[in-house]
Design a protein around this motif. Structure first.
Motif, PDB file in Angstrom:
ATOM      1  N   UNK A 154       1.043  -1.904  -0.038  1.00  0.00           N
ATOM      2  CA  UNK A 154      -0.097   0.558  -0.031  1.00  0.00           C
ATOM      3  C   UNK A 154       0.656   1.289  -0.006  1.00  0.00           C
ATOM      4  N   UNK A 155       1.995   1.127   0.652  1.00  0.00           N
ATOM      5  CA  UNK A 155       3.107   2.363   0.766  1.00  0.00           C
ATOM      6  C   UNK A 155       3.289   2.907  -0.446  1.00  0.00           C
ATOM      7  N   UNK A 156       3.909   1.360  -1.385  1.00  0.00           N
ATOM      8  CA  UNK A 156       4.341   2.085  -2.871  1.00  0.00           C
ATOM      9  C   UNK A 156       2.851   2.547  -3.568  1.00  0.00           C
ATOM     10  N   UNK A 157       2.063   1.864  -3.800  1.00  0.00           N
ATOM     11  CA  UNK A 157       0.375   2.187  -4.207  1.00  0.00           C
ATOM     12  C   UNK A 157       0.803   3.451  -3.940  1.00  0.00           C
ATOM     13  N   UNK A 158       0.154   3.648  -2.634  1.00  0.00           N
ATOM     14  CA  UNK A 158       0.397   5.230  -2.138  1.00  0.00           C
ATOM     15  C   UNK A 158       0.874   5.925  -3.259  1.00  0.00           C
ATOM     16  N   UNK A 159       2.188   5.878  -2.835  1.00  0.00           N
ATOM     17  CA  UNK A 159       3.432   6.808  -3.764  1.00  0.00           C
ATOM     18  C   UNK A 159       3.065   7.032  -5.158  1.00  0.00           C
ATOM     19  N   UNK A 160       3.079   5.571  -5.153  1.00  0.00           N
ATOM     20  CA  UNK A 160       2.682   5.947  -6.651  1.00  0.00           C
ATOM     21  C   UNK A 160       1.099   6.822  -7.284  1.00  0.00           C
ATOM     22  N   UNK A 161       0.370   7.069  -6.778  1.00  0.00           N
ATOM     23  CA  UNK A 161      -1.379   7.687  -7.116  1.00  0.00           C
ATOM     24  C   UNK A 161      -0.721   8.997  -6.191  1.00  0.00           C
ATOM     25  N   UNK A 162       0.515   9.489  -5.343  1.00  0.00           N
ATOM     26  CA  UNK A 162       0.462  10.728  -4.874  1.00  0.00           C
ATOM     27  C   UNK A 162       1.501  11.100  -6.200  1.00  0.00           C
ATOM     28  N   UNK A 163       2.072  10.509  -7.100  1.00  0.00           N
ATOM     29  CA  UNK A 163       2.997  11.374  -7.875  1.00  0.00           C
ATOM     30  C   UNK A 163       2.035  10.944  -9.347  1.00  0.00           C
ATOM     31  N   UNK A 164       1.389  10.245  -9.816  1.00  0.00           N
ATOM     32  CA  UNK A 164       0.710  10.555 -10.507  1.00  0.00           C
ATOM     33  C   UNK A 164      -0.863  11.614 -10.552  1.00  0.00           C
ATOM     34  N   UNK A 165      -1.041  11.660  -9.138  1.00  0.00           N
ATOM     35  CA  UNK A 165      -2.058  13.285  -9.176  1.00  0.00           C
ATOM     36  C   UNK A 165      -0.639  14.379  -9.400  1.00  0.00           C
TER      37      UNK A 165
END
Length: 163
Positions: free
Chosen positions: A25-36
């Motif tokens: 979930x940490x990596x997914x959240x990081x990816x989501x932040x970068x995409x956002x």
């Protein structure tokens, strides 16, 4: 063929990260932040977040808050409590990240870290609250984060962002 929630998630994670068998979930959240950030859907700072929450709370996918209070700052604690209460009232998922250092590193990208620190001191990069707005098209990471928020039993889990 995938079956069940966990298998579906693992299949989506494998598609998003073919070199990894699983995604945290940490990596997914990081990816989501970068995409956002790339799609201009990330709102940073308590005041900016409060404005969005007041006008369009239905546009918020997730609220991200640091888990630790810097230097036992009472103002920070009050602001965070108010943001949490508003998000709970409007059904906005809240994720707490372990420390703001990794948020700073994630958002810094290729920028100079001294520049980021200077922006934080002047209030330009207030990382006490982040709101990720709902995307037009959800990525695998967005979907993973949203499913995680739906599945959690704790009110506000603490997430470790990778460096």
């Amino acid at each position: 063929m995938c079956s069940g929630m966990n298998s579906t998630r693992i299949c989506r994670m494998a598609e998003a990260h073919p070199l990894q068998k699983s995604l945290t979930i940490g990596q997914a959240l990081k990816d989501t932040i970068l995409q956002a950030v790339a799609e201009d859907r990330l709102v940073i700072g308590v005041m900016s977040c409060a404005k969005l929450l007041e006008v369009s709370p239905e546009c918020v996918m997730v609220c991200i808050l640091p888990a630790s209070v810097p230097n036992h700052d009472v103002t920070f604690h009050i602001q965070q409590t108010l943001v949490e209460a508003f998000c709970v009232e409007h059904g906005i998922p809240i994720l707490k990240v372990d420390g703001s250092e990794n948020l700073t590193l994630t958002l810094a990208g290729k920028q100079d870290m001294a520049n980021i620190s200077n922006q934080q001191e002047t209030g330009e990069k207030d990382l006490t609250c982040l709101l990720v707005q709902i995307p037009e098209v959800k990525s695998c990471s967005d979907q993973f984060v949203m499913e995680f928020c739906e599945m959690i039993f704790l009110p506000h889990p603490r997430i470790d962002l990778p460096a």
